[in-house]
Design an enzyme around this catalytic site. Structure first.
Site, PDB file in Angstrom:
ATOM      1  N   HIS A  13      39.078  33.335  52.632  1.00 25.28           N
ATOM      2  CA  HIS A  13      39.491  34.400  51.486  1.00 25.28           C
ATOM      3  C   HIS A  13      40.933  34.952  51.867  1.00 25.28           C
ATOM      4  O   HIS A  13      41.001  34.795  53.136  1.00 25.28           O
ATOM      5  CB  HIS A  13      38.348  35.391  51.074  1.00 25.28           C
ATOM      6  CG  HIS A  13      38.076  35.997  52.568  1.00 25.28           C
ATOM      7  ND1 HIS A  13      38.852  37.263  52.786  1.00 25.28           N
ATOM      8  CD2 HIS A  13      37.193  36.016  53.106  1.00 25.28           C
ATOM      9  CE1 HIS A  13      38.276  37.978  53.816  1.00 25.28           C
ATOM     10  NE2 HIS A  13      37.136  37.344  54.204  1.00 25.28           N
ATOM     11  N   HIS A 135      43.445  38.325  65.253  1.00 21.68           N
ATOM     12  CA  HIS A 135      43.483  39.843  64.813  1.00 21.68           C
ATOM     13  C   HIS A 135      43.841  40.733  66.226  1.00 21.68           C
ATOM     14  O   HIS A 135      44.915  41.611  65.749  1.00 21.68           O
ATOM     15  CB  HIS A 135      42.139  40.623  64.813  1.00 21.68           C
ATOM     16  CG  HIS A 135      41.418  40.175  63.281  1.00 21.68           C
ATOM     17  ND1 HIS A 135      42.137  40.170  62.276  1.00 21.68           N
ATOM     18  CD2 HIS A 135      40.137  39.616  63.069  1.00 21.68           C
ATOM     19  CE1 HIS A 135      41.420  39.800  60.931  1.00 21.68           C
ATOM     20  NE2 HIS A 135      40.149  39.617  61.714  1.00 21.68           N
ATOM     21  N   GLY A 185      30.780  45.048  60.329  1.00 20.08           N
ATOM     22  CA  GLY A 185      31.363  44.813  58.988  1.00 20.08           C
ATOM     23  C   GLY A 185      30.386  44.241  57.935  1.00 20.08           C
ATOM     24  O   GLY A 185      30.315  44.569  56.872  1.00 20.08           O
ATOM     25  N   GLY A 309      38.756  43.600  59.498  1.00 20.27           N
ATOM     26  CA  GLY A 309      38.499  44.297  58.023  1.00 20.27           C
ATOM     27  C   GLY A 309      38.224  45.629  58.294  1.00 20.27           C
ATOM     28  O   GLY A 309      38.437  46.409  57.428  1.00 20.27           O
ATOM     29  N   ARG A 524      44.436  59.921  51.877  1.00 25.04           N
ATOM     30  CA  ARG A 524      44.763  58.811  52.645  1.00 25.04           C
ATOM     31  C   ARG A 524      46.462  58.844  52.595  1.00 25.04           C
ATOM     32  O   ARG A 524      47.008  58.270  51.500  1.00 25.04           O
ATOM     33  CB  ARG A 524      44.197  57.516  51.986  1.00 25.04           C
ATOM     34  CG  ARG A 524      44.701  56.185  52.507  1.00 25.04           C
ATOM     35  CD  ARG A 524      43.964  55.007  52.102  1.00 25.04           C
ATOM     36  NE  ARG A 524      43.814  55.069  50.375  1.00 25.04           N
ATOM     37  CZ  ARG A 524      44.254  54.169  49.780  1.00 25.04           C
ATOM     38  NH1 ARG A 524      45.298  53.674  50.261  1.00 25.04           N
ATOM     39  NH2 ARG A 524      44.090  54.064  48.497  1.00 25.04           N
ATOM     40  N   SER A 555      48.988  50.961  44.039  1.00 23.46           N
ATOM     41  CA  SER A 555      49.475  49.576  44.040  1.00 23.46           C
ATOM     42  C   SER A 555      49.801  49.159  42.482  1.00 23.46           C
ATOM     43  O   SER A 555      49.349  49.663  41.351  1.00 23.46           O
ATOM     44  CB  SER A 555      48.662  48.578  44.465  1.00 23.46           C
ATOM     45  OG  SER A 555      47.522  48.614  43.721  1.00 23.46           O
TER      46      SER A 555
END
Length: 610
Positions: A13, A135, A185, A309, A524, A555
């Protein structure tokens, strides 16, 4: 001669490509922005093409291609999982194993074949990096720190689900890891699934839902689902989960523990979902804080870099700064698997001797995460003229002044400027902007512009030099990845009326900027400095008019679609929503001046993408 390394993530993904020149990121983009298929897992042909064009290079100029994980090692984990779960999970085994027995375990060969294409062009050396190494490299090598602790937390890579590293110069040293199936996760994704949201994309909805509830299930989660040690290491009690045995995350065990069947997608949200979200969020924060303390102890480093993630959980990131004993935190803006493409390229480039040339500049290597494609005013004008679209052309300074005035008057503005962002956040290049002082703006944006759930919070973009007067932050937050409380001077003393709970909390004013204040008084935050010059110019103009250096920044897309990439996509989103003004570079488009929108001709079939 410059050294070029192409990094790729693909086939699972959020496929993406990134290009690094002499250790410096020069281009990066997710394939979804080109294909318009959200979280597109396919090989990133279009993103690769863009990266090479941006660098003025061809594939033959590239020294190496770095793939973001080791497919052979991942195959062994998948095989061991199926074997350990047998005879359960047979349908999943029959569905997934043929691909693993074929091309998936040779994914680097598939990468080579895709790059070679039907004409069989020459392909540079293709190397596989480890998933968590990618990562960690994306977090540390792009950070502004010469040395730091590095923490990576996600669902799963090959085997690792949590890793701790020490970064120094151009080296990363692996110190500790936790392995599948014990995954923070996956624990969070299990609750995402149980609350009716989509795994691998709905986790941020669960995070946004948490402040509406109380963590009454947290003791049960600690008692039954996850055993957490003081150092942050943990084990899941796998009897309560289904992800080892089939295609779903939870089953009867979860239903037994948490009071009935999982919420159906799009079904009504109840107090149970609010409280489940609050509970798993609390537990997640506790684990991440303990892991960060351990990373600090193992490395002796007071600065921490974060990726994976779980690093996109900006509420947990805010807790790290408060409770983990850190002096500084840097989070990779493309912290998920898309950012693995950049990390793989950086790891390979530095292993081949490339320096970290940005050190000493005071900034990271991400160029504000503005690593995607841009469109010049000439290109934008050609598009508008070709399709007879009415516009004004006041130039950018004129656009900034007019947009600031329109925002102050309550307008919603589509903002399309410069290079597209890399990562999941719009940071002022592909954004929808609004006045945060308007108490009705949060609902208007969610329901009539974004066409999404009413409970979702919006982020504030604030001038960096004014941030301390509006939000409680211990450091800069240029990538919208740290949550802080609204500053005391901006809070309102309003009390929550007795009996008001759940989504009704939305209507209780909490600050002078209600459209960006979540129901728990948090926000945020994106701090805006010279890395985002056009958004900064607009904020200055808005502050001059209103005294407020803050804007709503969300967005530029609607629910279910990727963020817009091209002028055509921006125009289509403008016409399909209640956006009032569209700022395309130095052009300004007003909704009332546009011709009637013809959905079939203009959006599905017609206007060329670029």
């Amino acid at each position: 001669m410059r050294q070029l390394v192409l990094g790729l993530s693909a086939f699972y993904h959020d496929s993406a490509a990134a290009l690094v020149a002499d250790g410096v990121p020069v281009a990066a983009a997710q394939e979804e922005r080109f294909s318009r298929r959200r979280h597109d897992p396919s090989f990133p042909h279009e993103a690769v093409g863009y990266c090479l064009r941006e660098a003025g290079a061809e594939l033959g100029d590239v020294s190496a291609v770095a793939y973001y994980e080791d497919p052979a090692l991942k195959f062994r984990r998948v095989l061991a999982t199926y074997a350990g779960a047998a005879p359960h999970g047979l349908p999943s085994f029959l569905d997934g194993m043929p691909a693993w027995l074929g091309w998936k375990r040779h994914a680097t060969r598939a990468v080579r074949d895709h790059l070679a294409g039907p004409r069989g062009r020459a392909v540079p050396e293709v190397v596989a990096r480890r998933h968590h190494e990618s990562h960690a490299a994306s977090a540390f090598f792009a950070s502004p720190y010469p040395s730091a602790a590095v923490l990576c937390v996600d669902g799963v890579g090959e085997w690792a689900t949590t890793t701790v590293w020490q970064g120094a110069g151009t080296r990363l040293r692996h110190l500790a890891e936790l392995r599948f199936p014990h995954s923070l996760g996956l624990l969070y994704s299990a609750f995402t699934y149980f609350c009716g949201f989509k795994v691998d994309s709905g986790e941020y909805k669960l995070m946004g839902l948490a402040p509406y509830g109380t963590p009454r299930f947290a003791p049960l989660i600690r008692e039954r689902l996850i055993d957490v040690k003081p150092d942050g290491s943990f084990r899941l009690d796998l009897r309560w989960f289904e992800f080892l045995r089939g295609r779903v995350m939870t089953g009867p065990g979860f239903e037994q523990l948490f009071g009935g069947p999982r919420r159906r997608a799009e079904g009504p949200l109840t107090e149970r979902e609010f409280d489940l979200a609050a509970s798993v969020q609390q537990v997640t924060e506790e684990v991440v804080v303990r892991l960060a303390r351990t990373a600090r102890r193992l490395t002796g480093e007071p600065r921490l870099c974060l990726a994976g993630g779980v690093a996109l959980n900006c509420v947990a990131n805010g807790r790290l700064l408060e409770d983990a004993g850190l002096t500084e935190l840097w989070v990779q803006p493309a912290a998920g698997d898309a950012g693995g493409s950049l990390g793989a390229a950086l790891a390979e480039a530095h292993e081949r001797g490339a320096p970290r040339a940005h050190l000493g500049s005071g900034h990271d290597a991400m160029a504000g995460a503005l690593l995607g494609p841009a469109y010049s005013d000439e290109e934008i004008g050609a598009y508008l003229d070709a399709h007879g679209i009415p516009y004004e052309r006041p130039g950018f300074d004129g656009v900034a002044q007019q947009v600031a005035g329109a925002l102050a008057g309550g307008a919603i503005v589509g903002w399309f400027q410069g290079r597209m962002e890399f990562g999941p956040r719009a940071l002022g290049s592909r954004s929808i902007l609004a006045d945060p002082r308007d108490p009705g703006m949060q609902s208007a944006l969610n329901l009539r512009t974004k066409f999404r759930e009413s409970f979702r919070p919006f982020a504030p973009a604030v001038l960096a030099e004014d941030a301390k007067d509006w939000f409680d932050l211990r450091q800069e937050s240029p990538y919208m990845l740290i949550v802080g409380r609204v500053a005391a001077a901006q809070r309102l003393a309003a009390e929550v009326p007795e009996g008001v709970r759940g989504l009704d909390l939305l209507h209780v004013p909490r600050s002078t900027v209600p459209a960006v204040t979540h129901v728990d008084g948090s926000a945020r935050v994106q701090t805006v400095d010279g890395r985002h010059p056009r958004l900064r110019r607009l904020l200055l103009a808005f502050k001059e008019r209103t005294g407020c250096p803050v804007l709503v920044n969300t967005s530029f897309n609607v629910r279910g679609e990727p963020i817009v990439r091209t002028p055509r996509e921006a125009y289509a989103c403008f016409m399909r929503t209640n956006i009032d003004l569209l700022a395309l570079g130095g052009f300004l488009l007003r909704k009332e001046e546009q011709p009637p929108w013809q959905e079939e001709r203009d959006w599905r079939d017609g206007i060329p993408m670029d």
